[in-house]
Design a protein around this motif. Structure first.
Motif, PDB file in Angstrom:
ATOM      1  N   PHE B  23      -2.151  -6.087   1.194  1.00  0.00           N
ATOM      2  CA  PHE B  23      -3.334  -6.731   1.784  1.00  0.00           C
ATOM      3  C   PHE B  23      -3.814  -7.890   0.922  1.00  0.00           C
ATOM      4  O   PHE B  23      -3.568  -7.935  -0.271  1.00  0.00           O
ATOM      5  CB  PHE B  23      -4.464  -5.692   1.926  1.00  0.00           C
ATOM      6  CG  PHE B  23      -4.060  -4.506   2.764  1.00  0.00           C
ATOM      7  CD1 PHE B  23      -4.259  -4.517   4.131  1.00  0.00           C
ATOM      8  CD2 PHE B  23      -3.469  -3.399   2.180  1.00  0.00           C
ATOM      9  CE1 PHE B  23      -3.876  -3.434   4.907  1.00  0.00           C
ATOM     10  CE2 PHE B  23      -3.079  -2.319   2.951  1.00  0.00           C
ATOM     11  CZ  PHE B  23      -3.274  -2.327   4.316  1.00  0.00           C
ATOM     12  N   VAL B  27      -9.064  -3.082   1.483  1.00  0.00           N
ATOM     13  CA  VAL B  27      -8.458  -2.386   2.628  1.00  0.00           C
ATOM     14  C   VAL B  27      -9.372  -1.257   3.098  1.00  0.00           C
ATOM     15  O   VAL B  27      -9.939  -0.520   2.289  1.00  0.00           O
ATOM     16  CB  VAL B  27      -7.035  -1.884   2.285  1.00  0.00           C
ATOM     17  CG1 VAL B  27      -7.027  -1.043   1.028  1.00  0.00           C
ATOM     18  CG2 VAL B  27      -6.431  -1.098   3.436  1.00  0.00           C
ATOM     19  N   LEU B 109       1.237  -1.717  10.336  1.00  0.00           N
ATOM     20  CA  LEU B 109      -0.008  -2.507  10.345  1.00  0.00           C
ATOM     21  C   LEU B 109      -0.049  -3.462  11.530  1.00  0.00           C
ATOM     22  O   LEU B 109      -1.108  -3.699  12.123  1.00  0.00           O
ATOM     23  CB  LEU B 109      -0.137  -3.299   9.027  1.00  0.00           C
ATOM     24  CG  LEU B 109      -0.430  -2.444   7.792  1.00  0.00           C
ATOM     25  CD1 LEU B 109      -0.318  -3.281   6.509  1.00  0.00           C
ATOM     26  CD2 LEU B 109      -1.812  -1.799   7.869  1.00  0.00           C
ATOM     27  N   TYR B 113      -3.209  -3.422  13.941  1.00  0.00           N
ATOM     28  CA  TYR B 113      -4.131  -4.548  14.124  1.00  0.00           C
ATOM     29  C   TYR B 113      -4.126  -5.066  15.565  1.00  0.00           C
ATOM     30  O   TYR B 113      -5.158  -5.470  16.081  1.00  0.00           O
ATOM     31  CB  TYR B 113      -3.792  -5.682  13.151  1.00  0.00           C
ATOM     32  CG  TYR B 113      -4.214  -5.387  11.733  1.00  0.00           C
ATOM     33  CD1 TYR B 113      -5.522  -4.998  11.435  1.00  0.00           C
ATOM     34  CD2 TYR B 113      -3.311  -5.509  10.672  1.00  0.00           C
ATOM     35  CE1 TYR B 113      -5.911  -4.724  10.129  1.00  0.00           C
ATOM     36  CE2 TYR B 113      -3.698  -5.241   9.362  1.00  0.00           C
ATOM     37  CZ  TYR B 113      -4.990  -4.850   9.097  1.00  0.00           C
ATOM     38  OH  TYR B 113      -5.384  -4.591   7.815  1.00  0.00           O
ATOM     39  N   GLN B 132      -4.277 -10.981  11.499  1.00  0.00           N
ATOM     40  CA  GLN B 132      -3.591 -10.071  10.568  1.00  0.00           C
ATOM     41  C   GLN B 132      -2.352  -9.464  11.222  1.00  0.00           C
ATOM     42  O   GLN B 132      -1.335  -9.259  10.566  1.00  0.00           O
ATOM     43  CB  GLN B 132      -4.554  -8.979  10.107  1.00  0.00           C
ATOM     44  CG  GLN B 132      -5.610  -9.516   9.144  1.00  0.00           C
ATOM     45  CD  GLN B 132      -6.653  -8.474   8.826  1.00  0.00           C
ATOM     46  OE1 GLN B 132      -7.595  -8.278   9.583  1.00  0.00           O
ATOM     47  NE2 GLN B 132      -6.481  -7.797   7.717  1.00  0.00           N
ATOM     48  N   CYS B 136       1.369  -9.564   9.677  1.00  0.00           N
ATOM     49  CA  CYS B 136       2.130  -8.330   9.436  1.00  0.00           C
ATOM     50  C   CYS B 136       3.406  -8.307  10.282  1.00  0.00           C
ATOM     51  O   CYS B 136       4.458  -7.866   9.806  1.00  0.00           O
ATOM     52  CB  CYS B 136       1.270  -7.104   9.746  1.00  0.00           C
ATOM     53  SG  CYS B 136      -0.110  -6.936   8.606  1.00  0.00           S
TER      54      CYS B 136
END
Lengths: 98, 424
Positions: B23, B27, B109, B113, B132, B136
């Motif tokens: 990250f 987080v 992730l 997201y 994000q 990812c």
């Protein structure tokens, strides 16, 4: 537009009685115009140089030549507005001389 | 950092630090939870999956005692944070030495997201998880999916360029888009990845054009990276026979050229755009070509031809024949209007000049064209300055400044001082 910015800077310097620096700014603008071929402001730069030289009591022939050059550049570009500005400055110059 | 690693030894603490390296910010529990749920991610979370709360707290306490983990933030309970250098060190280690685990984490992730955000977020805050998700997704190697399932349909809403034009999130978009390129090389879309997930030729063209536009909008027309993107895009356009994209690629190069080259070089590009537009006989392309010619000729000091080309552009726009909009930094109709106005000022048509400039400003406001508005206001300030109306100059310059502050456009930074070089 950088030459225009430099022209504005030059006018501000002239108004602050720093005419020598104003001429330096015009010189810088001229060199940028030369490099970029951004010729839309040429007549105004020539007029301003004339105005600044006049403020410094430079040779009248040189000042007249510069203002005539400004008028002729403006006319060649069909810029009625810049031609009028240069003509007005030239007329003011002639009146003062008389 | 290596000493800490030796001191801690391979175990759950190092795994936590590596997870934090995924990250770029503190987080939250949810995101971390996604990584810790079974099945364990091989080579990374075996020692953390199915861990009891007491044991989890013990690991965090040990890391906090070693000052490798920030103290708990009472305003964000459950969030874990660490120093950026710690994040960078262990994140890089995970990426380079345990790339399968790195990809699996990013895959999880990505799913997390994209499910977290509304389908079509309306504000920046709601949009953030999608940014994000794309990052990812790219880290997981899912370039095509991240582009076609998130970036294009949900972030940019297709041709609407929603995040860029409506939310004004160009800086954030650029950070996201960077993940579709080889590290630090804007002209090189990623080549790696499994065929099924990698970018197609059309995708590469798309990301190059997006990057060119966003780089220009955020870093200024003279940014060399934008030119690299457009030159690379031009090659793709020729081989794929994509005239509209070719037009955009040439216009991108022209924008850069107008800030860095001699104007006769820019004029050659404008003539190429014009030839392409004539060949395609497409009104949107013709409008852009006339704008390019008008603007270049104006700065060259050829005011009459500049006015004529700008008028042709205005006529096309007024005829309503421009059916589809081509994404550009400044709207071509706004640019044509202010080029008509500027040329008319020189040519002595003062009343018409002011009417056209007012229309350019009004159109830019109506179409939310922030760059076009700043340019039109700056040029209006120039005219007011030449006409000796200081109050009007001040009013217009203040309006430009408000625009610049409300956006992230460095190319407009000089505008408040009168105007900046906001060429084609």
């Amino acid at each position: 537009m950088v030459p225009y910015m430099l022209a504005l800077k030059a006018e501000a310097l002239h108004l602050a009685s720093r005419t020598l620096e104003a001429l330096e700014a015009i010189k810088e603008a001229d060199s940028l115009v030369e490099r970029s071929e951004e010729r839309w402001l040429c007549a105004e730069l020539q007029r301003l140089r004339g105005v600044f030289l006049r403020a410094m009591d430079a040779d009248e022939t040189q000042i007249e030549a510069l203002l005539c050059q400004a008028i002729s550049t403006a006319r060649a570009q069909n810029s009625i507005s810049f031609a009028r500005r240069a003509e007005a400055t030239y007329a003011g110059c002639c009146r003062q001389k008389a | 950092m290596g000493s800490y690693q030796t001191w801690l030894g391979e175990g759950p603490e190092l795994s936590v630090l590596r997870l934090l390296g995924l990250f770029d910010r503190p987080v939250d529990e949810q995101a971390l939870g996604v990584l810790l749920i079974p099945p364990a991610i091989p080579d990374l979370t075996e020692s953390l999956t199915n861990l009891g709360a007491t044991e989890w707290r013990r690991i965090l306490a040990k890391l906090r005692r070693a000052r490798l983990l920030a103290g708990e933030d009472p305003h964000s309970p459950g969030h874990l944070d660490t120093h950026p250098l710690v994040r960078e060190y262990f994140g890089e280690q995970l990426r380079s030495q345990r790339s399968d685990a790195w990809k699996k984490c990013n895959r999880r992730l990505y799913d997390h997201y994209r499910a977290l955000a509304p389908q079509l977020p309306d504000c920046f805050r709601d949009m953030e998880p999608l940014f994000q998700a794309v990052v990812c997704g790219c880290n997981a190697g899912l370039y095509r999916e991240a582009l076609h399932e998130v970036y294009i349909p949900r972030i940019q809403r297709g041709n609407a360029s929603f995040a860029a034009n409506i939310l004004g999130a160009r800086g954030a978009l650029l950070s996201v888009l960077a993940h579709f390129f080889e590290q630090g090389r804007w002209g090189s879309p990623v080549e790696v990845g499994v065929q099924e997930f990698s970018l197609t030729r059309e995708d590469k063209l798309f990301v190059l054009m997006q990057a060119g536009l966003l780089l220009t909008a955020t870093r200024g027309v003279g940014t060399p990276e934008a030119r690299i993107c457009y030159e690379r895009a031009e090659l793709f356009c020729h081989s794929a026979n994509r005239p509209v994209d070719l037009y955009a690629a040439l216009m991108g190069q022209l924008r850069h050229s107008s800030a860095t080259d001699k104007l006769t070089t820019t004029l050659r590009l404008a003539e190429r755009v014009h030839a392409l537009a004539q060949q395609q006989s497409e009104p949107a392309l013709k409008l852009g070509a006339y704008r390019a010619l008008a603007s270049t000729l104006f700065f060259l000091g050829d005011f009459e031809p500049a006015r004529q080309y700008a008028m042709l552009g205005v006529q096309i726009w007024r005829s309503g024949s421009v059916q589809h909009r081509i994404e550009e930094v400044t709207g071509p109709a706004v640019a044509c209007l202010y080029n008509v106005a500027l040329s008319e000022w020189h040519l002595g048509a003062i009343a018409s000049c002011h009417a056209n400039m007012a229309e350019a400003i009004s159109l830019a406001k109506r179409t939310n064209d922030i760059h076009g508005l700043a340019a039109a206001l700056s040029f209006a300030a120039f005219l007011a300055c030449c006409d000796g109306i200081p109050g009007e100059v001040e009013r217009l310059a203040s309006e430009v400044m408000r625009n610049v502050r409300a956006s992230q456009f460095c190319s407009l930074a000089g505008a408040s001082k009168g105007s900046s070089r906001l060429g084609p």
